[in-house]
Design a protein around this motif. Structure first.
Motif, mmCIF file in Angstrom:
data_model
loop_
_atom_site.group_PDB
_atom_site.id
_atom_site.type_symbol
_atom_site.label_atom_id
_atom_site.label_comp_id
_atom_site.label_asym_id
_atom_site.label_seq_id
_atom_site.Cartn_x
_atom_site.Cartn_y
_atom_site.Cartn_z
ATOM 1 N N LEU A 3 -1.943 1.268 7.276
ATOM 2 C CA LEU A 3 -0.911 0.830 6.333
ATOM 3 C C LEU A 3 0.147 0.064 7.107
ATOM 4 O O LEU A 3 0.462 0.417 8.250
ATOM 5 N N ARG A 4 0.698 -0.975 6.461
ATOM 6 C CA ARG A 4 1.680 -1.829 7.153
ATOM 7 C C ARG A 4 2.878 -2.098 6.260
ATOM 8 O O ARG A 4 2.737 -2.251 5.056
ATOM 9 N N TRP A 5 4.048 -2.170 6.907
ATOM 10 C CA TRP A 5 5.295 -2.533 6.237
ATOM 11 C C TRP A 5 6.009 -3.571 7.094
ATOM 12 O O TRP A 5 5.851 -3.585 8.315
ATOM 13 N N GLN A 6 6.796 -4.425 6.434
ATOM 14 C CA GLN A 6 7.551 -5.449 7.149
ATOM 15 C C GLN A 6 8.960 -5.574 6.580
ATOM 16 O O GLN A 6 9.174 -5.365 5.388
ATOM 17 N N LYS A 7 9.881 -5.896 7.460
ATOM 18 C CA LYS A 7 11.250 -6.258 7.080
ATOM 19 C C LYS A 7 11.650 -7.377 8.029
ATOM 20 O O LYS A 7 11.969 -7.132 9.188
ATOM 21 N N GLN A 8 11.565 -8.608 7.544
ATOM 22 C CA GLN A 8 11.777 -9.805 8.362
ATOM 23 C C GLN A 8 10.833 -9.738 9.561
ATOM 24 O O GLN A 8 9.635 -9.661 9.371
ATOM 25 N N PHE A 67 12.119 -1.900 4.094
ATOM 26 C CA PHE A 67 10.801 -2.417 4.430
ATOM 27 C C PHE A 67 10.009 -2.661 3.149
ATOM 28 O O PHE A 67 10.169 -1.945 2.166
ATOM 29 N N LYS A 68 9.139 -3.646 3.179
ATOM 30 C CA LYS A 68 8.261 -3.972 2.060
ATOM 31 C C LYS A 68 6.827 -3.657 2.454
ATOM 32 O O LYS A 68 6.399 -3.961 3.585
ATOM 33 N N GLU A 69 6.073 -3.083 1.523
ATOM 34 C CA GLU A 69 4.669 -2.794 1.784
ATOM 35 C C GLU A 69 3.861 -4.084 1.800
ATOM 36 O O GLU A 69 4.119 -4.987 1.014
ATOM 37 N N ARG A 70 2.898 -4.134 2.663
ATOM 38 C CA ARG A 70 1.988 -5.282 2.691
ATOM 39 C C ARG A 70 1.007 -5.165 1.537
ATOM 40 O O ARG A 70 0.609 -4.063 1.158
ATOM 41 N N SER A 71 0.573 -6.272 1.008
ATOM 42 C CA SER A 71 -0.332 -6.267 -0.141
ATOM 43 C C SER A 71 -1.733 -5.772 0.207
ATOM 44 O O SER A 71 -2.490 -5.388 -0.674
ATOM 45 N N ASP A 72 -2.080 -5.759 1.497
ATOM 46 C CA ASP A 72 -3.420 -5.305 1.885
ATOM 47 C C ASP A 72 -3.498 -3.803 2.151
ATOM 48 O O ASP A 72 -4.518 -3.303 2.601
ATOM 49 N N ASN A 73 -2.427 -3.052 1.853
ATOM 50 C CA ASN A 73 -2.454 -1.596 1.985
ATOM 51 C C ASN A 73 -3.351 -0.987 0.915
ATOM 52 O O ASN A 73 -3.434 -1.482 -0.199
ATOM 53 N N CYS A 74 -4.019 0.106 1.269
ATOM 54 C CA CYS A 74 -4.815 0.822 0.277
ATOM 55 C C CYS A 74 -4.537 2.315 0.424
ATOM 56 O O CYS A 74 -4.260 2.792 1.518
ATOM 57 N N PRO A 75 -4.610 3.062 -0.663
ATOM 58 C CA PRO A 75 -4.302 4.498 -0.606
ATOM 59 C C PRO A 75 -5.261 5.279 0.278
ATOM 60 O O PRO A 75 -6.447 4.967 0.342
ATOM 61 N N LEU A 76 -4.759 6.312 0.916
ATOM 62 C CA LEU A 76 -5.564 7.223 1.742
ATOM 63 C C LEU A 76 -6.702 7.815 0.914
ATOM 64 O O LEU A 76 -7.825 7.916 1.368
ATOM 65 N N ARG A 77 -6.425 8.171 -0.310
ATOM 66 C CA ARG A 77 -7.390 8.826 -1.179
ATOM 67 C C ARG A 77 -8.662 7.976 -1.342
ATOM 68 O O ARG A 77 -9.762 8.479 -1.272
ATOM 69 N N ARG A 78 -8.519 6.672 -1.515
ATOM 70 C CA ARG A 78 -9.682 5.798 -1.717
ATOM 71 C C ARG A 78 -10.550 5.693 -0.463
ATOM 72 O O ARG A 78 -11.731 5.512 -0.560
ATOM 73 N N ILE A 79 -9.938 5.793 0.683
ATOM 74 C CA ILE A 79 -10.679 5.640 1.932
ATOM 75 C C ILE A 79 -11.646 6.817 2.150
ATOM 76 O O ILE A 79 -12.761 6.638 2.598
ATOM 77 N N TYR A 80 -11.217 8.035 1.843
ATOM 78 C CA TYR A 80 -11.976 9.218 2.216
ATOM 79 C C TYR A 80 -12.715 9.884 1.066
ATOM 80 O O TYR A 80 -13.332 10.906 1.259
#
Length: 81
Positions: A3-8, A67-80
């Motif tokens: 998961l990734r977040w950005q602020k500037q 911070f803003k979430e990156r659009s390519d984040n996916c929930p932990l639940r879906r991964i496992y």
């Protein structure tokens, strides 16, 4: 899961995975992409549920800090599941 977040130019990344002995490892890395300043930490958690709780608290804290979430984040639940 990553998961990734950005602020500037500042970034925060979380990676969660299960190691070979069954522990859940949460790796946090943060820094600034303009000055190559970065750090990281590892946290060992006993279960997937604890990892989810940790990530949820971290996410709320980061959002409150601007911070803003990156659009390519996916929930932990879906991964496992």
């Amino acid at each position: 899961m990553v998961l990734r977040w950005q602020k500037q130019a500042d970034y925060f990344t979380v990676s969660v995975y299960q190691d070979l002995v069954g522990d859940w490892i949460l790796t946090q890395s943060w820094g600034n992409s303009l000055n190559d300043d970065s750090e990281f930490s590892h946290t060992v958690l006993p279960s997937r549920l604890e990892a989810e709780k940790y990530v949820t608290k971290l996410r709320l804290s980061l959002l409150k800090s601007g911070f803003k979430e990156r659009s390519d984040n996916c929930p932990l639940r879906r991964i496992y599941e």
